[in-house]
Design a protein around this motif. Structure first.
Motif, short mmCIF file in Angstrom:
data_model
loop_
_atom_site.label_atom_id
_atom_site.label_comp_id
_atom_site.label_asym_id
_atom_site.label_seq_id
_atom_site.Cartn_x
_atom_site.Cartn_y
_atom_site.Cartn_z
N GLU A 39 -18.58 -10.26 -53.73
CA GLU A 39 -17.46 -9.60 -53.48
C GLU A 39 -16.88 -8.47 -54.63
N THR A 40 -17.11 -8.83 -55.97
CA THR A 40 -16.67 -8.17 -56.92
C THR A 40 -18.11 -7.94 -57.87
N PRO A 41 -18.92 -6.98 -57.54
CA PRO A 41 -20.04 -6.60 -58.39
C PRO A 41 -19.78 -6.58 -59.89
N MET A 42 -20.61 -7.05 -60.58
CA MET A 42 -20.73 -6.86 -62.00
C MET A 42 -21.43 -5.84 -62.60
N ALA A 43 -21.05 -5.21 -63.57
CA ALA A 43 -21.78 -4.08 -64.21
C ALA A 43 -23.20 -4.69 -64.58
N ASN A 44 -24.25 -4.02 -64.37
CA ASN A 44 -25.60 -4.20 -64.73
C ASN A 44 -26.22 -5.69 -63.92
N GLN A 45 -25.50 -5.78 -63.13
CA GLN A 45 -26.08 -7.02 -62.39
C GLN A 45 -26.11 -6.56 -60.64
N SER A 46 -27.32 -6.99 -60.21
CA SER A 46 -27.65 -6.49 -58.78
C SER A 46 -26.66 -7.11 -57.86
N GLY A 47 -26.38 -6.34 -56.85
CA GLY A 47 -25.32 -6.77 -55.57
C GLY A 47 -26.02 -6.10 -54.32
N THR A 48 -25.61 -6.39 -53.23
CA THR A 48 -26.04 -5.77 -51.97
C THR A 48 -24.86 -5.38 -51.16
N MET A 49 -25.07 -4.08 -50.46
CA MET A 49 -24.09 -3.63 -49.67
C MET A 49 -24.66 -3.52 -48.28
N THR A 50 -23.81 -3.95 -47.28
CA THR A 50 -24.11 -3.91 -46.17
C THR A 50 -23.14 -3.14 -45.36
N ILE A 51 -23.52 -2.22 -44.29
CA ILE A 51 -22.84 -1.26 -43.72
C ILE A 51 -23.07 -1.50 -42.22
N ILE A 52 -21.87 -2.07 -41.49
CA ILE A 52 -22.07 -2.14 -40.07
C ILE A 52 -21.31 -1.24 -39.21
N VAL A 53 -22.02 -0.50 -38.40
CA VAL A 53 -21.74 0.53 -37.60
C VAL A 53 -21.39 0.20 -36.15
N LYS A 54 -20.45 0.55 -35.85
CA LYS A 54 -19.78 0.39 -34.37
C LYS A 54 -19.36 1.60 -33.66
N ASN A 55 -19.62 1.53 -32.45
CA ASN A 55 -19.08 2.70 -31.55
C ASN A 55 -17.45 2.74 -31.38
N LYS A 56 -16.60 3.61 -32.10
CA LYS A 56 -15.16 3.18 -32.09
C LYS A 56 -14.67 3.07 -30.89
#
Length: 196
Positions: free
Chosen positions: A51-68
């Motif tokens: 939830e809170t990425p830390m500096a110099n540590q790997s994280g993952t971003m997921t984008i979910i796209v929907k038709n508005k």
């Protein structure tokens, strides 16, 4: 030494409740955060893990796209992330993610393409999910991440704020483990005393 039965039951119930709350807090701390925004014809959901990425540590971003308009997932879109900028900094100073060689892997015109995912390991993902793994910010602070979505519905850009924390010991995990050890010791001592 023998203890009355009722107080031990109450103590065990209290300790069990505390243990459950500790685990729930620890699990919640590692859950992905979620932000949602509308951009043109799209409803976009951004999840960061942790939830809170830390500096110099790997994280993952997921984008979910929907038709508005319909709420249906948008699959087969081109989802790109531009070079993130630190809020309050000059974007020309190279406010970029460490661990990603932005100069060679990211074209300043088109950005870095996020990969559409239907599953992650054995876990299935929501249709219309696009992922970027191993995101690694080079310093703590408030960052802005622009995401551009292109599909047959059109092209739109959405900006998400990302808070990056200072790396250091994980106090939630350390506290949870210590709490479990202490509670287990108290329960064991209470049960041992009860048998005598």
């Amino acid at each position: 030494m023998s203890y009355p039965r009722k107080p031990i039951s109450k103590i065990l119930l209290t300790l069990s409740s505390f243990l459950l709350l500790t685990f729930m807090f620890a699990t919640n701390a590692f859950a992905a955060s979620q932000l949602e925004q509308d951009a043109g014809p799209y409803h976009v959901i951004m999840q960061m893990n942790p939830e809170t990425p830390m500096a110099n540590q790997s994280g993952t971003m997921t984008i979910i796209v929907k038709n508005k308009a319909t709420g249906q997932p948008v699959t087969g879109a081109k989802v790109t992330m531009s070079n993130p900028t630190m809020m309050g900094s000059n974007s020309n100073d190279g406010g970029n993610m460490a661990g990603m060689n932005m100069s060679s892997s990211m074209d300043s015109q088109s950005g870095m393409v996020m990969q559409e995912q239907s599953s992650m390991g054995s876990m299935s993902m929501e249709p219309g999910s696009y992922m970027m793994q191993n995101m690694n910010f080079n310093q703590p602070g408030q960052w802005n991440q622009a995401i551009t979505i292109s599909s047959s519905l059109g092209q739109s850009t959405v900006n998400f704020p990302i808070t990056v924390g200072k790396s250091g010991p994980d106090y939630v995990l350390i506290g949870s483990v210590a709490g479990v050890v202490v509670i287990a010791g108290i329960i064991a001592a209470a049960l041992k005393g009860r048998k005598k």
